[in-house]
Design a protein around this motif. Structure first.
Motif, mmCIF file in Angstrom:
data_model
loop_
_atom_site.group_PDB
_atom_site.id
_atom_site.type_symbol
_atom_site.label_atom_id
_atom_site.label_comp_id
_atom_site.label_asym_id
_atom_site.label_seq_id
_atom_site.Cartn_x
_atom_site.Cartn_y
_atom_site.Cartn_z
ATOM 1 N N VAL A 1 0.816 -1.221 0.124
ATOM 2 C CA VAL A 1 0.035 0.061 -0.116
ATOM 3 C C VAL A 1 0.948 1.366 -0.079
ATOM 4 O O VAL A 1 0.411 2.347 -0.611
ATOM 5 N N GLU A 2 2.009 1.333 0.718
ATOM 6 C CA GLU A 2 2.832 2.359 0.775
ATOM 7 C C GLU A 2 3.372 2.686 -0.651
ATOM 8 O O GLU A 2 3.709 3.865 -1.039
ATOM 9 N N LEU A 3 3.719 1.507 -1.194
ATOM 10 C CA LEU A 3 4.438 1.699 -2.670
ATOM 11 C C LEU A 3 3.284 2.514 -3.653
ATOM 12 O O LEU A 3 3.582 3.156 -4.298
ATOM 13 N N TYR A 4 2.175 2.072 -3.355
ATOM 14 C CA TYR A 4 0.748 2.714 -4.215
ATOM 15 C C TYR A 4 0.543 4.253 -3.844
ATOM 16 O O TYR A 4 0.540 5.079 -4.589
ATOM 17 N N ASN A 5 0.806 4.508 -2.619
ATOM 18 C CA ASN A 5 0.832 5.761 -2.189
ATOM 19 C C ASN A 5 1.864 6.733 -2.665
ATOM 20 O O ASN A 5 1.689 7.842 -2.796
ATOM 21 N N ILE A 6 3.206 6.128 -2.982
ATOM 22 C CA ILE A 6 4.211 6.837 -3.391
ATOM 23 C C ILE A 6 3.719 7.232 -4.909
ATOM 24 O O ILE A 6 4.175 8.681 -5.287
ATOM 25 N N ALA A 7 3.126 6.450 -5.654
ATOM 26 C CA ALA A 7 2.960 6.770 -6.849
ATOM 27 C C ALA A 7 1.692 7.579 -6.948
ATOM 28 O O ALA A 7 1.448 8.404 -8.236
ATOM 29 N N THR A 8 1.157 7.894 -6.261
ATOM 30 C CA THR A 8 -0.364 8.758 -6.097
ATOM 31 C C THR A 8 -0.168 9.918 -4.996
ATOM 32 O O THR A 8 -0.990 10.937 -5.289
ATOM 33 N N GLU A 9 0.802 10.234 -4.597
ATOM 34 C CA GLU A 9 1.042 11.544 -3.497
ATOM 35 C C GLU A 9 1.215 12.646 -4.205
ATOM 36 O O GLU A 9 0.824 13.476 -3.915
ATOM 37 N N GLY A 10 1.796 12.403 -5.367
ATOM 38 C CA GLY A 10 2.136 14.018 -6.040
ATOM 39 C C GLY A 10 0.805 14.395 -6.962
ATOM 40 O O GLY A 10 0.275 13.524 -7.378
ATOM 41 N N ARG A 11 0.525 15.726 -6.816
ATOM 42 C CA ARG A 11 -0.726 16.224 -7.268
ATOM 43 C C ARG A 11 -0.400 16.192 -8.797
ATOM 44 O O ARG A 11 -1.239 15.977 -9.605
ATOM 45 N N PHE A 12 0.910 16.595 -9.186
ATOM 46 C CA PHE A 12 1.169 16.978 -10.665
ATOM 47 C C PHE A 12 2.123 15.959 -11.379
ATOM 48 O O PHE A 12 2.095 15.801 -12.649
ATOM 49 N N SER A 13 2.929 15.209 -10.479
ATOM 50 C CA SER A 13 3.757 14.455 -10.952
ATOM 51 C C SER A 13 4.096 13.354 -9.974
ATOM 52 O O SER A 13 3.935 13.424 -8.848
ATOM 53 N N THR A 14 4.787 12.347 -10.450
ATOM 54 C CA THR A 14 5.074 11.064 -9.645
ATOM 55 C C THR A 14 6.711 11.237 -9.379
ATOM 56 O O THR A 14 7.321 11.208 -10.279
ATOM 57 N N PRO A 15 7.014 10.902 -8.143
ATOM 58 C CA PRO A 15 8.443 10.886 -8.029
ATOM 59 C C PRO A 15 9.150 9.208 -8.444
ATOM 60 O O PRO A 15 9.132 8.608 -7.600
ATOM 61 N N TRP A 16 9.363 9.160 -9.636
ATOM 62 C CA TRP A 16 9.552 7.915 -10.096
ATOM 63 C C TRP A 16 10.648 7.034 -9.626
ATOM 64 O O TRP A 16 10.942 6.139 -9.354
ATOM 65 N N THR A 17 11.790 8.126 -9.526
ATOM 66 C CA THR A 17 13.143 7.381 -8.889
ATOM 67 C C THR A 17 13.020 6.857 -7.456
ATOM 68 O O THR A 17 13.238 5.847 -6.996
ATOM 69 N N ARG A 18 11.990 7.585 -6.634
ATOM 70 C CA ARG A 18 11.667 7.115 -5.422
ATOM 71 C C ARG A 18 11.061 5.689 -5.483
ATOM 72 O O ARG A 18 11.067 4.880 -4.792
#
Length: 360
Positions: A309-326
């Protein structure tokens, strides 16, 4: 064998496997040259035709190509986790510039995210009997924020493995060795549960949430682990039963004639001979508790979220972009325990390929 001896044996087996793989990799050029010389010799002596050698080469190249295609996503996500910034690729190609590789994404995952500890707070795990969390619940004492997602995932997997193996092994033995009323109906019921579960996933999720909410069992890692174990039992019981079916009954009879009790026969005969099957079941049960996402997100609150679930949250936490490296670094660390389990059980799984050839 005490837990320390078991852990030492596991580390030793993994080290031996790593050593054998590195040795095989180092000697690969020599073995390739021997293979080429043997093929040339067979063609010259007429043992093999040129077309046979050509077919072998083409099939080998095709196999290597398939391996490269399958490994490409892993290579790409690894390079992305080492990239600079937050993008997966740059304007010059799909791979980041190697000169910009760094470990900033991994530092963020380990020290700043909720992977290990929330807000950097340390504490200690504690089981709670009774109370608002249900019969048995898990909490992180000594801190106000709780543990990181990795401890939640490990706790869920531990409960899943303990409860799953506690049911799978005796059930598989009973179905393999005993005749009792309703045996075939139960086996067909197991097949039914393994086949129709995916088709009823949404309805099951709604019913599950209603049931857990009625009894106050939501946000309980222990109960969630029991549910994962229950979902893994039907298929894995069938799987382990097929291994036990290949063990001749005469082995057990011989052990009992020698004075072994029933439990000693199980421990000294059945369990060692089903080691390949147990290794496969271990992998499947582990994945049942480690990778599941939808039910965990539905039933748990943020302080108890596992890694999926935390992995999914990283992909959706950004409003305009996803921190793909993280995201890539987090995904690699999330997949690492699964790779270790596969790696440690690989030898036993390979032994299972010839398991059906036992003679009794």
């Amino acid at each position: 064998m005490n837990p320390l001896d078991s852990a030492a044996a596991l580390v030793g087996s993994v080290a031996a496997l790593v050593r054998s793989k590195l040795t095989a990799l180092a000697t690969a050029p020599k073995r390739l040259s021997v293979l080429i010389r043997r093929a040339v010799y067979d063609v010259r002596t007429g043992k093999r035709s040129s077309w046979d050698v050509t077919k072998s080469v083409l099939m080998t190249l095709f196999g290597l190509g398939m391996v490269l295609v399958l490994l490409f996503p892993l290579f790409w996500i690894t390079t992305a986790s080492l990239a600079e910034g937050t993008r997966l690729f740059n304007t010059s190609g799909i791979f980041p510039d190697p000169s910009t590789y760094n470990l900033d994404a991994y530092r963020w995952v380990i020290f700043e995210s909720d992977f290990f500890f929330v807000d950097g707070d340390w504490g200690y795990p504690q089981l709670v009997l009774g109370g608002s969390g249900g019969l048995v619940s898990f909490r992180w004492a000594g801190t106000e924020t709780g543990p990181g997602a990795v401890f939640n995932s490990l706790y869920i997997v531990s409960v899943t493995l303990a409860a799953g193996f506690g049911m799978i092994v005796p059930a598989a033995y009973a179905f393999s060795r005993r005749q009792f009323v309703g045996r075939k109906r139960i086996l067909y019921g197991y097949v039914l549960f393994t086949q129709i579960g995916a088709g009823l996933s949404i309805a099951t999720l709604v019913a599950l949430y209603s049931l857990f909410s009625s009894y106050g069992l939501t946000n309980n890692l222990f109960v969630l682990g029991l549910f994962y174990a229950a979902s893994a039992i039907p298929f894995n019981t069938w799987l382990l039963k097929t291994y036990m079916d290949n063990i001749p009954v005469s082995y057990e009879e011989a052990a009992m004639v020698d004075g072994a009790s029933f439990l000693e026969t199980i421990r000294e005969v059945i369990i060692p001979l089903t080691k390949p099957g147990l290794a496969v079941v271990l992998i499947f049960v582990w994945l049942a508790g480690w990778n599941e996402f939808i039910i965990a997100q539905t039933l748990l609150r943020p302080e108890n979220y596992p890694l999926s679930v935390e992995l999914y949250n990283i992909a959706t936490e950004g409003r305009f972009s996803t921190p793909w490296t993280r995201f890539a670094a987090f995904a690699n660390l999330f997949a690492l325990p699964v790779a270790i389990v596969y790696f440690a059980a690989q030898r036993s799984v390979e032994d299972g390929l010839s398991f059906g050839g036992m003679e009794g």
